[in-house]
Motif scaffolding. Structure first.
Motif, PDB file in Angstrom:
ATOM      1  N   PRO A 274      -4.228  10.888 -10.309  1.00 26.20           N
ATOM      2  CA  PRO A 274      -5.321  11.328  -9.443  1.00 26.20           C
ATOM      3  C   PRO A 274      -5.611  10.280  -8.369  1.00 26.20           C
ATOM      4  O   PRO A 274      -5.547   9.077  -8.621  1.00 26.20           O
ATOM      5  N   THR A 275      -5.921  10.746  -7.187  1.00 30.03           N
ATOM      6  CA  THR A 275      -6.269   9.841  -6.092  1.00 30.03           C
ATOM      7  C   THR A 275      -7.717   9.401  -6.258  1.00 30.03           C
ATOM      8  O   THR A 275      -8.482  10.026  -7.013  1.00 30.03           O
ATOM      9  N   PRO A 276      -8.130   8.354  -5.565  1.00 31.32           N
ATOM     10  CA  PRO A 276      -9.545   7.955  -5.632  1.00 31.32           C
ATOM     11  C   PRO A 276     -10.493   9.090  -5.248  1.00 31.32           C
ATOM     12  O   PRO A 276     -11.552   9.256  -5.843  1.00 31.32           O
TER      13      PRO A 276
ATOM     14  N   VAL B 256       0.842  -1.196   0.000  1.00 31.36           N
ATOM     15  CA  VAL B 256       0.000   0.000   0.000  1.00 31.36           C
ATOM     16  C   VAL B 256       0.878   1.247   0.000  1.00 31.36           C
ATOM     17  O   VAL B 256       0.624   2.199  -0.750  1.00 31.36           O
ATOM     18  N   HIS B 257       1.902   1.241   0.826  1.00 27.17           N
ATOM     19  CA  HIS B 257       2.817   2.385   0.885  1.00 27.17           C
ATOM     20  C   HIS B 257       3.476   2.615  -0.473  1.00 27.17           C
ATOM     21  O   HIS B 257       3.575   3.754  -0.941  1.00 27.17           O
ATOM     22  N   ASP B 258       3.919   1.543  -1.125  1.00 20.74           N
ATOM     23  CA  ASP B 258       4.552   1.656  -2.446  1.00 20.74           C
ATOM     24  C   ASP B 258       3.579   2.225  -3.479  1.00 20.74           C
ATOM     25  O   ASP B 258       3.945   3.071  -4.294  1.00 20.74           O
ATOM     26  N   CYS B 259       2.344   1.759  -3.453  1.00 22.25           N
ATOM     27  CA  CYS B 259       1.347   2.241  -4.424  1.00 22.25           C
ATOM     28  C   CYS B 259       1.054   3.719  -4.215  1.00 22.25           C
ATOM     29  O   CYS B 259       0.931   4.474  -5.175  1.00 22.25           O
ATOM     30  N   ARG B 260       0.939   4.116  -2.959  1.00 16.97           N
ATOM     31  CA  ARG B 260       0.663   5.536  -2.685  1.00 16.97           C
ATOM     32  C   ARG B 260       1.850   6.407  -3.103  1.00 16.97           C
ATOM     33  O   ARG B 260       1.656   7.505  -3.639  1.00 16.97           O
TER      34      ARG B 260
ATOM     35  N   MET C  19     -13.458  10.560  -7.592  1.00 20.51           N
ATOM     36  CA  MET C  19     -14.854  10.637  -7.135  1.00 20.51           C
ATOM     37  C   MET C  19     -15.390  12.061  -7.222  1.00 20.51           C
ATOM     38  O   MET C  19     -16.539  12.274  -7.603  1.00 20.51           O
ATOM     39  N   ALA C  20     -14.547  13.040  -6.886  1.00 20.98           N
ATOM     40  CA  ALA C  20     -14.983  14.436  -6.950  1.00 20.98           C
ATOM     41  C   ALA C  20     -15.306  14.827  -8.391  1.00 20.98           C
ATOM     42  O   ALA C  20     -16.312  15.490  -8.653  1.00 20.98           O
ATOM     43  N   ARG C  21     -14.450  14.396  -9.352  1.00 21.04           N
ATOM     44  CA  ARG C  21     -14.724  14.698 -10.752  1.00 21.04           C
ATOM     45  C   ARG C  21     -15.987  13.999 -11.242  1.00 21.04           C
ATOM     46  O   ARG C  21     -16.784  14.572 -11.976  1.00 21.04           O
TER      47      ARG C  21
END
Length: 82
Positions: free
Chosen positions: A35-37, A22-26, A41-43
């Motif tokens: 773009p983050t999730p 998870v740390h590597d992916c972030r 979602m905001a878009r």
């Protein structure tokens, strides 16, 4: 800009703790400016809903062509021969 130093462990290290993955992916998301999730979602929330009107729907859509190679045809014939 700070130079990126390679990790001490190779990319294919196994087993790797899920928290490390998870740390590597972030970190990759940040470095690649993806773009983050939450951004996605905001878009999506700001986009208008798709139209459900009959006139806005496609009339005809072509079915996909499936190409079967000669080798695949021979294999299938050998497997399913009666």
């Amino acid at each position: 800009m700070t130079p990126v130093t390679p990790s001490a462990r190779p990319a294919y290290a196994d087993p790797t703790a899920p928290a490390d993955l998870v740390h590597d992916c972030r970190a990759a998301t940040r470095e690649l400016h993806l773009p983050t999730p939450a951004d996605r979602m905001a878009r999506a929330a700001l986009r208008p809903a798709p139209s459900l009107a009959y006139d806005d729907q496609p009339r005809e859509s072509r079915k996909p062509e499936i190409a079967v190679s000669d080798a695949a045809a021979r294999l299938a014939a050998a497997i399913y021969q009666d």
